[in-house]
Scaffold this active site. Structure first.
Site, mmCIF file in Angstrom:
data_model
loop_
_atom_site.group_PDB
_atom_site.id
_atom_site.type_symbol
_atom_site.label_atom_id
_atom_site.label_comp_id
_atom_site.label_asym_id
_atom_site.label_seq_id
_atom_site.Cartn_x
_atom_site.Cartn_y
_atom_site.Cartn_z
ATOM 1 N N ARG A 127 -5.010 3.375 3.796
ATOM 2 C CA ARG A 127 -3.866 3.322 2.883
ATOM 3 C C ARG A 127 -3.334 4.724 2.548
ATOM 4 O O ARG A 127 -2.927 4.998 1.421
ATOM 5 C CB ARG A 127 -4.238 2.573 1.601
ATOM 6 C CG ARG A 127 -4.697 1.139 1.837
ATOM 7 C CD ARG A 127 -3.633 0.286 2.519
ATOM 8 N NE ARG A 127 -4.129 -1.043 2.791
ATOM 9 C CZ ARG A 127 -4.638 -1.441 3.968
ATOM 10 N NH1 ARG A 127 -4.678 -0.583 4.991
ATOM 11 N NH2 ARG A 127 -5.070 -2.666 4.137
ATOM 12 N N SER A 154 -1.311 -5.919 -3.255
ATOM 13 C CA SER A 154 -2.675 -5.579 -3.679
ATOM 14 C C SER A 154 -2.628 -4.399 -4.646
ATOM 15 O O SER A 154 -2.047 -3.360 -4.328
ATOM 16 C CB SER A 154 -3.540 -5.220 -2.468
ATOM 17 O OG SER A 154 -3.697 -6.325 -1.607
ATOM 18 N N GLU A 176 -3.920 1.054 -5.384
ATOM 19 C CA GLU A 176 -3.119 1.073 -4.154
ATOM 20 C C GLU A 176 -1.646 1.021 -4.530
ATOM 21 O O GLU A 176 -0.800 1.539 -3.811
ATOM 22 C CB GLU A 176 -3.490 -0.133 -3.288
ATOM 23 C CG GLU A 176 -2.780 -0.196 -1.952
ATOM 24 C CD GLU A 176 -3.307 -1.308 -1.062
ATOM 25 O OE1 GLU A 176 -2.479 -2.034 -0.470
ATOM 26 O OE2 GLU A 176 -4.524 -1.467 -0.954
#
Length: 303
Positions: free
Chosen positions: A177, A227, A297
């Site tokens: 990520r 998320s 995130e």
């Protein structure tokens, strides 16, 4: 310089129809949360985007580049300066054998349908991820065992000074990520990806399977930012949150999804402050119960 003066200067570059003042950011994020941006501009081409960034630098005005806003939480007080929204005007795609070159504004769903028509495999994991190609590359989005770095050949990027360069995969510093552009603030203009020739029916079957999994296991029925937390090593964030008995827990209209605890959803009138308070509560509970630090995130702006 006032926002109106800034807006007038930018209108000279892209035309008045592409420039808005005091634009509510809730209309530009999947969370449906966010106060007004001083100025929001939708460039119609890469050339316009370059000019806009150069002008913002000349005016010493801060700017933020976004796509569909699928992993953004914007402050209730909004954004000072200029928001540059990359979208439908920057969505061209070309396919040459097993290589696909696409502009940053194309949505992942649209790109998945195009590569399917060419019977190219390897992009199935990305088809149901909300957002644009640029955003997916910036955060090295992934699902079902695949990540953007697995198919990337190179990116064309624009520096914050307005210079264009081509970065091969190894220079993109793509991790879990994360990517180089999160650090450098470069803007992804387009990317070239390498896929593999496959069979149309098999590719479509896998895409449909992933889509069914998403709509049955994730809260697509309410606005969210995807998320909320990264996957901690050795754990799953959603499972940790669920084991803290937080499914369905709310602060204001921000609620931990009762379908998938890794998501926070907006039940209607959630504020950014509600979401941030809920994120903090989740992090504290998980740390207390499991000793695990949850890292966001979700990209939080101005809160």
């Amino acid at each position: 310089m006032t926002e109106l003066n800034i807006a007038e200067r930018l209108k000279l570059l892209v035309g008045p129809q592409r420039v808005r003042t005091q634009e509510p950011m809730r209309h530009h994020t999947s969370f449906r949360i966010g106060g007004p941006a001083d100025v929001l501009v939708e460039p119609g081409s890469e050339v316009e985007l370059c000019r806009l960034i150069t002008e913002c630098n000349n005016l010493q005005v801060p700017f933020l580049v976004i796509g569909k806003g699928s992993n953004l939480l914007i402050s209730d007080s909004g954004i000072r300066g200029v928001v540059l929204k990359i979208g439908r005007s920057l969505n061209r795609v070309s396919v040459c054998q097993d290589q696909v070159t696409a502009q940053a504004g194309v949505t992942l769903d649209s790109l998945a349908r195009i590569v399917l028509q060419h019977s190219l495999a390897g992009f199935e994991f990305a088809g149901g991820i909300p957002g644009t190609l640029g955003g997916a590359l910036a955060m090295n989005a992934g699902a079902y065992g695949g990540e953007m770095k697995d198919i990337l050949v190179s990116c064309r990027v624009l520096s914050i000074e307005g210079e264009v360069s081509i970065l091969p995969l190894e220079d993109m510093e793509m991790g879990y990520r994360s990517s180089r552009v999160q650090r450098t603030k470069e803007v992804i203009l387009s990317a070239t990806m390498r896929l593999t020739t496959g069979r149309y029916r098999q590719i479509k079957f896998l895409m449909d399977d992933y889509w069914q999994r998403r709509i049955t296991r994730q809260p697509y029925y309410l606005p969210s930012g995807g998320s909320v937390f990264k996957r901690p090593e050795g754990y799953f964030a959603g499972k940790l949150i669920e084991d803290c008995q937080l499914k369905g827990f709310s602060i204001g209209d921000a609620m931990v999804s009762d379908l998938h605890a890794g998501f926070i959803v907006n039940k209607g009138n959630a504020t950014a402050a509600d979401v941030v308070k809920l994120m903090s509560l989740i992090q504290n509970r998980v740390k207390e119960k499991f000793g695990v630090e949850l890292e966001p995130e979700l990209r939080v702006i101005g809160v």
